[in-house]
Design a protein around this motif. Structure first.
Motif, PDB file in Angstrom:
ATOM      1  N   ALA A 169     -31.461  11.398  29.531  1.00 43.91           N
ATOM      2  CA  ALA A 169     -31.841  10.828  28.234  1.00 43.91           C
ATOM      3  C   ALA A 169     -30.830  11.187  27.153  1.00 43.91           C
ATOM      4  CB  ALA A 169     -33.233  11.330  27.847  1.00 43.91           C
ATOM      5  N   LEU A 170     -30.364  12.436  27.169  1.00 41.24           N
ATOM      6  CA  LEU A 170     -29.383  12.880  26.167  1.00 41.24           C
ATOM      7  C   LEU A 170     -28.069  12.119  26.300  1.00 41.24           C
ATOM      8  CD1 LEU A 170     -28.531  14.842  23.920  1.00 41.24           C
ATOM      9  CD2 LEU A 170     -27.878  16.470  25.720  1.00 41.24           C
ATOM     10  N   ALA A 171     -27.621  11.932  27.540  1.00 37.49           N
ATOM     11  CA  ALA A 171     -26.357  11.222  27.763  1.00 37.49           C
ATOM     12  C   ALA A 171     -26.421   9.799  27.236  1.00 37.49           C
ATOM     13  CB  ALA A 171     -26.025  11.226  29.251  1.00 37.49           C
ATOM     14  N   TRP A 172     -27.508   9.089  27.559  1.00 40.04           N
ATOM     15  CA  TRP A 172     -27.584   7.687  27.149  1.00 40.04           C
ATOM     16  C   TRP A 172     -27.893   7.540  25.670  1.00 40.04           C
ATOM     17  CZ3 TRP A 172     -24.899   4.821  29.875  1.00 40.04           C
ATOM     18  CH2 TRP A 172     -24.837   4.954  31.266  1.00 40.04           C
ATOM     19  N   ALA A 173     -28.724   8.405  25.117  1.00 37.40           N
ATOM     20  CA  ALA A 173     -29.024   8.323  23.685  1.00 37.40           C
ATOM     21  C   ALA A 173     -27.757   8.544  22.865  1.00 37.40           C
ATOM     22  CB  ALA A 173     -30.087   9.355  23.309  1.00 37.40           C
ATOM     23  N   THR A 174     -26.948   9.503  23.292  1.00 36.25           N
ATOM     24  CA  THR A 174     -25.690   9.779  22.590  1.00 36.25           C
ATOM     25  C   THR A 174     -24.748   8.586  22.685  1.00 36.25           C
ATOM     26  OG1 THR A 174     -25.892  12.142  23.078  1.00 36.25           O
ATOM     27  CG2 THR A 174     -23.716  11.339  22.436  1.00 36.25           C
TER      28      THR A 174
END
Length: 311
Positions: A169-174
């Motif tokens: 989630a962090l990778a794609w949100a960023t």
């Protein structure tokens, strides 16, 4: 008479040709559909829609970010499916068989896609290039076996409860938030933080929903997910909580004047859609639910178009 046309025979031949054409179209349609789903190409299209949503929410001008994210998404998810083909044979044997059969082609396409994405991102400057490379770096840390090889007492991030979904989630949100900002040189504002938080919460839900159908496979390879650790009913309640947290974020953003009410309504439509999807976990076919959850962004995009038209 022998010289008269045989209309019955000609009618039969015509019907036979029609049936063969329909059969061929059906066969090739299924093959194309399987290729789009099993290779993750459809995820690339959805990722492009996500970037477009971010651009609308942040009022950014047109830029190459959607294309770059689409290429990166295809590359990362295709590589992940190639790497996990053996373990996926338990939860999704048809996809695993497709990936095994086309392993070399998929690996080549994924490599070319990421290379092309990196080349295009150079147009946006060093920051855009760095953001483009970020999902690949996260994937290596997430799925590769080098972590336990270097430190046997540590586990792959993919195997750690909550951390696995949070990393994705962090990778794609960023990426979804930062890349269009980097391409346009826009300033980071409170709205940027809201959009980042929105995609962080939505991506977490999207990552956990497929895990419900992978319980046996994940348990067999010692991967801890919410449904493995706590069961499907608890996972359903947890994801409902994330959906409601998303709704609270949107309401707070409107109250603070960070987000326009019309745009917030469109995001709310997506949250309502997600509540329905997560409510069906464990009650209907999970492959269909996983696909439905990913299509949430198409629903939001359609609602945003409606909001902009009515504005």
């Amino acid at each position: 008479m022998s010289h008269e046309p045989n209309y019955a025979s000609e009618g039969y031949d015509a019907n036979g040709r029609t049936e063969r054409i329909v059969e061929l179209l059906t066969t090739y349609g299924e093959r194309v559909g399987n290729a789009l789903v099993y290779s993750s190409a459809y995820l690339a299209a959805i990722a492009m829609a996500e970037v477009a949503i971010a651009m609308v929410l942040l009022s950014l001008p047109p830029n190459p970010a959607p294309v770059v994210v689409g290429l990166v998404t295809f590359a990362v998810y295709t590589n992940d499916r190639v790497a996990d083909a053996d373990t996926d044979a338990v939860s999704d044997p048809e996809r695993a068989a497709f990936v095994r059969r086309h392993r070399d082609t998929l690996y080549l396409l994924a490599s070319v896609s990421y290379g092309l994405a990196a080349a295009v991102s150079v147009l946006g400057g060093p920051l855009a290039l760095a953001v483009t490379l970020l999902p690949g770096l996260f994937w290596v840390a997430y799925a590769a076996d080098w972590v336990p090889e270097l430190a046997p007492h540590l586990r792959r991030l993919k195997e750690v409860l909550v951390v696995n979904s949070a990393v994705v989630a962090l990778a794609w949100a960023t990426t979804l938030t930062a890349l269009p900002v980097a391409f346009t040189g826009a300033a980071v504002t409170p709205a940027t933080g809201v959009v980042f938080a929105y995609f962080l919460l939505r991506s977490f839900v999207d990552t956990e929903i497929p895990n419900v159908g992978d319980v046996e496979a994940d348990r067999a390879i010692d991967v801890a997910t919410l449904p493995v650790a706590f069961g499907v009913p608890a996972t359903r309640r947890a994801l409902h909580g994330v959906d409601l947290l998303t709704a609270g974020l949107v309401v707070a953003a409107v109250s603070a004047g960070v987000l326009q009410a019309g745009l917030a309504v469109a995001l709310g439509v997506g949250v309502a859609y997600s509540l329905v999807v997560t409510g069906l976990l464990g009650r209907v076919d999970n492959d269909a639910l996983a696909l439905a959850s990913e299509c949430e962004y198409l629903v939001v995009a359609a609602a945003l178009v409606g909001a902009l038209v009515l504005a």
